[in-house]
Scaffold this motif. Sequence first.
Motif, short mmCIF file in Angstrom:
data_model
loop_
_atom_site.label_atom_id
_atom_site.label_comp_id
_atom_site.label_asym_id
_atom_site.label_seq_id
_atom_site.Cartn_x
_atom_site.Cartn_y
_atom_site.Cartn_z
N UNK A 191 1.29 -0.85 -0.20
CA UNK A 191 0.29 -0.37 0.55
C UNK A 191 0.83 1.36 0.03
N UNK A 192 0.50 2.15 -0.09
CA UNK A 192 1.33 3.67 -0.74
C UNK A 192 1.34 4.76 1.03
N UNK A 193 0.46 4.02 1.45
CA UNK A 193 0.19 4.28 2.44
C UNK A 193 1.83 4.04 3.53
N UNK A 194 2.59 2.39 3.15
CA UNK A 194 2.78 2.14 4.26
C UNK A 194 3.97 1.85 3.67
N UNK A 195 5.35 2.65 3.11
CA UNK A 195 6.24 2.25 2.28
C UNK A 195 7.44 1.10 3.00
N UNK A 196 6.68 1.56 4.23
CA UNK A 196 7.81 0.36 5.33
C UNK A 196 8.04 -1.30 4.76
N UNK A 197 6.58 -1.02 4.25
CA UNK A 197 6.11 -2.50 4.72
C UNK A 197 6.13 -2.97 3.08
N UNK A 198 6.69 -2.42 2.44
CA UNK A 198 6.64 -2.98 0.82
C UNK A 198 8.17 -3.00 0.07
N UNK A 199 8.90 -2.88 -0.33
CA UNK A 199 9.31 -3.30 -1.61
C UNK A 199 9.64 -2.43 -2.99
N UNK A 238 -1.31 0.93 -10.61
CA UNK A 238 -1.67 2.65 -10.35
C UNK A 238 -1.19 3.48 -9.30
N UNK A 239 -2.19 4.42 -9.19
CA UNK A 239 -1.10 5.01 -8.61
C UNK A 239 -1.02 5.01 -6.80
N UNK A 240 -2.07 4.36 -6.05
CA UNK A 240 -2.18 3.87 -4.98
C UNK A 240 -1.97 3.05 -4.24
N UNK A 241 -0.12 1.94 -5.77
CA UNK A 241 0.08 0.26 -4.42
C UNK A 241 1.40 0.67 -5.42
N UNK A 242 2.08 0.02 -4.34
CA UNK A 242 3.30 0.42 -4.34
C UNK A 242 4.07 -0.96 -5.36
N UNK A 243 4.54 -0.80 -6.24
CA UNK A 243 4.76 -1.67 -7.59
C UNK A 243 6.00 -3.05 -6.96
#
Length: 381
Positions: A191-199, A238-243
């Motif tokens: 999720x775009x709101x939680x960048x620390x949980x994604x890569x 889409x714009x609010x999902x971290x790829x």
Amino acid sequence: MVKMQNLNLLQIYQDLHQIPEIGMEEYETQQKLLSIISQMPQDFLEVRTWKTAILVHVVGQDTSHTIGYRTDIDALPVTEKTGLSFASKHPGKMHACGHDLHMTVALGILAKFAAKKPAVSLTFIFQPAEENASGGKQLYESGVLGSWLPDEIYALHDNPDLSAGAIGCRQGTLFAGTCEIHIKFSGKSGHAAFPHQANDMVVCGAEFVSQLQTIVSRRIDPVKAGVVTIGHLEAGTTGNVIAGQCQVDGTIRALTQEVNVAIQQEVRRIAEGIAQSFACQVDIDLHQGGYFPVENNENTTAEIIKYFKSSSLPYIETAPAMTGEDFGFWLSKIPGTMCWLGVDSPYSLHSDQMAPDTAAIGAGVRGFSGFLDRRAAQLAN
């Protein structure tokens, strides 16, 4: 009307233009070429096929030497927009790089030697898949040439920027060697709101492309030409999902194989380093195949330049080009030379409106058959 040894070359060119086929699928083209070749005198012709390729060996008076002449036969996945009355009949396919003209010139040259036994043997190579599958490398490595393998080899490529019938050539590299870049970075979407949980692979891909710019500017000798181009980068939905993934595709171009390999090594090093710094996976596919630099042989090129400077055709010493051609693989194995043949078109190679001036056909046949005849006489014992 262009006629040569009872062949209507203009009609042949128009017929070939209408049946473009993609590499290794040139079945109709092969049958058309075989039909035309069968109409020539057969007294000293021998014919072999390999997949969609055709090999024609002309037995010379002296069989201790063999000169090769290669033409490509495939087309491009381009929808034609020339408006010609003989436009492509195959939807989405077009002879946008002039291989139809290359084939026509080759047939004209072959017809002349079929009618009069040459001083040494000649092998004509009608080669598939120049555009997409390293057809020259495949054909050479198949071993089908056998004893027909030439001692030296020649080819031409049409050039829209030169006047019709003009010959362009140079010592050294005529075309660049190329290498495809296909790299995939795989991280973790979120999720775009939680960048620390994604890569984030958008940032990863952007960093990779940015660092590539340092290869030519800082890692390659500035007097040695090379270029790295990224033409495709795709990541995210889409714009609010971290790829979680990023696909990067491009090409390397260099005028020597040494520089091409050096750039490949740098691309790989940067990709691996970026993957490590982003703690992600990377899949690297650097594919050169048979697209080596077209490096003209010093001796054969001196002979062909000398000939064309004394011929009636305009001769132009051309600069090297960053376009690719798998004739470079042939030249990595056999000494030889490629030349430009001017076709005077306002549209570039690979354009959907590319339409060469057909006056180049007769000039190409006269020029190259004259050179091959003289070269054969030089080599004859």
